[in-house]
Design an enzyme around this catalytic site. Structure first.
Site, PDB file in Angstrom:
ATOM      1  CG  HIS A  50      -0.191  -0.008   2.531  1.00  0.00           C
ATOM      2  ND1 HIS A  50      -0.067  -1.128   3.318  1.00  0.00           N
ATOM      3  CD2 HIS A  50       0.503   0.970   3.170  1.00  0.00           C
ATOM      4  CE1 HIS A  50       0.643  -0.834   4.395  1.00  0.00           C
ATOM      5  NE2 HIS A  50       1.012   0.422   4.321  1.00  0.00           N
TER       6      HIS A  50
HETATM    7  C1  T46 Z   1       2.623   0.467   6.995  1.00  0.00           C
HETATM    8  C2  T46 Z   1       3.459  -0.742   7.165  1.00  0.00           C
HETATM    9  C3  T46 Z   1       4.918  -0.433   7.268  1.00  0.00           C
HETATM   10  C4  T46 Z   1      -4.803  -0.769  13.073  1.00  0.00           C
HETATM   11  O1  T46 Z   1      -5.997  -0.923  13.421  1.00  0.00           O
HETATM   12  N1  T46 Z   1      -4.067   0.216  13.638  1.00  0.00           N
HETATM   13  C5  T46 Z   1      -2.757   0.427  13.282  1.00  0.00           C
HETATM   14  O2  T46 Z   1      -2.125   1.343  13.828  1.00  0.00           O
HETATM   15  C6  T46 Z   1      -2.181  -0.413  12.268  1.00  0.00           C
HETATM   16  C7  T46 Z   1      -0.721  -0.190  11.833  1.00  0.00           C
HETATM   17  C8  T46 Z   1      -2.939  -1.401  11.716  1.00  0.00           C
HETATM   18  N2  T46 Z   1      -4.236  -1.561  12.115  1.00  0.00           N
HETATM   19  C9  T46 Z   1      -5.017  -2.666  11.527  1.00  0.00           C
HETATM   20  C10 T46 Z   1      -5.313  -2.508  10.042  1.00  0.00           C
HETATM   21  C11 T46 Z   1      -5.412  -3.940   9.573  1.00  0.00           C
HETATM   22  O3  T46 Z   1      -6.712  -4.415   9.780  1.00  0.00           O
HETATM   23  O4  T46 Z   1      -4.280  -3.861  11.666  1.00  0.00           O
HETATM   24  C12 T46 Z   1      -4.461  -4.682  10.525  1.00  0.00           C
HETATM   25  C13 T46 Z   1      -3.104  -5.026   9.876  1.00  0.00           C
HETATM   26  O5  T46 Z   1      -2.579  -3.838   9.236  1.00  0.00           O
HETATM   27  P1  T46 Z   1      -1.922  -3.884   7.793  1.00  0.00           P
HETATM   28  O6  T46 Z   1      -2.454  -5.014   7.010  1.00  0.00           O
HETATM   29  O7  T46 Z   1      -2.026  -2.516   7.191  1.00  0.00           O
HETATM   30  O8  T46 Z   1      -0.389  -4.199   8.190  1.00  0.00           O
HETATM   31  P2  T46 Z   1       0.902  -4.116   7.277  1.00  0.00           P
HETATM   32  O9  T46 Z   1       1.978  -4.800   8.021  1.00  0.00           O
HETATM   33  O10 T46 Z   1       0.617  -4.545   5.885  1.00  0.00           O
HETATM   34  O11 T46 Z   1       1.230  -2.524   7.213  1.00  0.00           O
HETATM   35  C14 T46 Z   1       1.676  -1.857   8.374  1.00  0.00           C
HETATM   36  C15 T46 Z   1       0.925  -0.536   8.557  1.00  0.00           C
HETATM   37  O12 T46 Z   1      -0.500  -0.773   8.574  1.00  0.00           O
HETATM   38  C16 T46 Z   1       1.199   0.435   7.438  1.00  0.00           C
HETATM   39  O13 T46 Z   1       0.731   1.724   7.753  1.00  0.00           O
HETATM   40  O14 T46 Z   1       3.033   1.422   6.362  1.00  0.00           O
HETATM   41  O15 T46 Z   1       3.070  -1.582   8.267  1.00  0.00           O
END
Ligand code: T46
Length: 131
Positions: A50
């Site tokens: 993303h």
């Molecule tokens: C990024 C990379 C480096 C939350 O509710 N609060 C939070 O602060 C975060 C970070 C995530 N979430 C929820 C959103 C999703 O439902 O946790 C779940 C997993 O997040 P995501 O799939 O976006 O995780 P990554 O590892 O793909 O990405 C993360 C960060 O979300 C993103 O901002 O830049 O790490």
């Protein structure tokens, strides 16, 4: 301009061990409103995929390593994040993917804002349109 920008934290450690300090407006180029960390990531399961519309982040691997792919729509670069005092800036409008987590990886991320799903662009075509 290079896609890769590091922030190096001073090590104020002594014979007792290492101590790194990150301070908003001093060595972190934004006000930190949120921190999160990733651990127990699977080496063969990439994350990210993303870009953010306005969020700025600084990512460290306090332990272990991961490979970050950064893509601004014109240029792509891959770097390893693998030093506890050396964080990678993830600016807005940069598509990023995290690959090859080491099993012991502990990633700490400092973020300029609270969590807001509407700040995410999770589709690559939408990312290119947003540029
Ligand atoms: C990024 C990379 C480096 C939350 O509710 N609060 C939070 O602060 C975060 C970070 C995530 N979430 C929820 C959103 C999703 O439902 O946790 C779940 C997993 O997040 P995501 O799939 O976006 O995780 P990554 O590892 O793909 O990405 C993360 C960060 O979300 C993103 O901002 O830049 O790490």
């Amino acid at each position: 301009m290079s896609l890769i920008k590091w922030v190096e934290l001073p090590n104020l450690g002594d014979h007792r061990g290492s101590l790194m300090v990150a301070e908003s407006a001093k060595n972190v180029p934004f006000e930190v409103k949120r921190i999160y960390y990733i651990l127990d990531a699977k080496p063969d399961v990439p994350r990210g995929f993303h870009a953010h519309k306005s969020l700025i982040q600084l990512a460290f691997c306090l332990k272990g390593s991961c490979k970050m792919l950064m893509d601004n729509g014109v240029e792509k670069q891959e770097v390893y994040i693998n030093q506890p005092n050396k964080g990678l800036i993830i600016p807005p409008l940069v598509w990023h993917e995290m690959h090859d987590f080491s099993e012991d990886c502990v990633m700490l991320v400092l973020a300029s804002d609270c969590y807001d799903e509407s700040d995410y662009i999770r589709d690559y075509d939408d990312f290119v349109k947003a540029l």
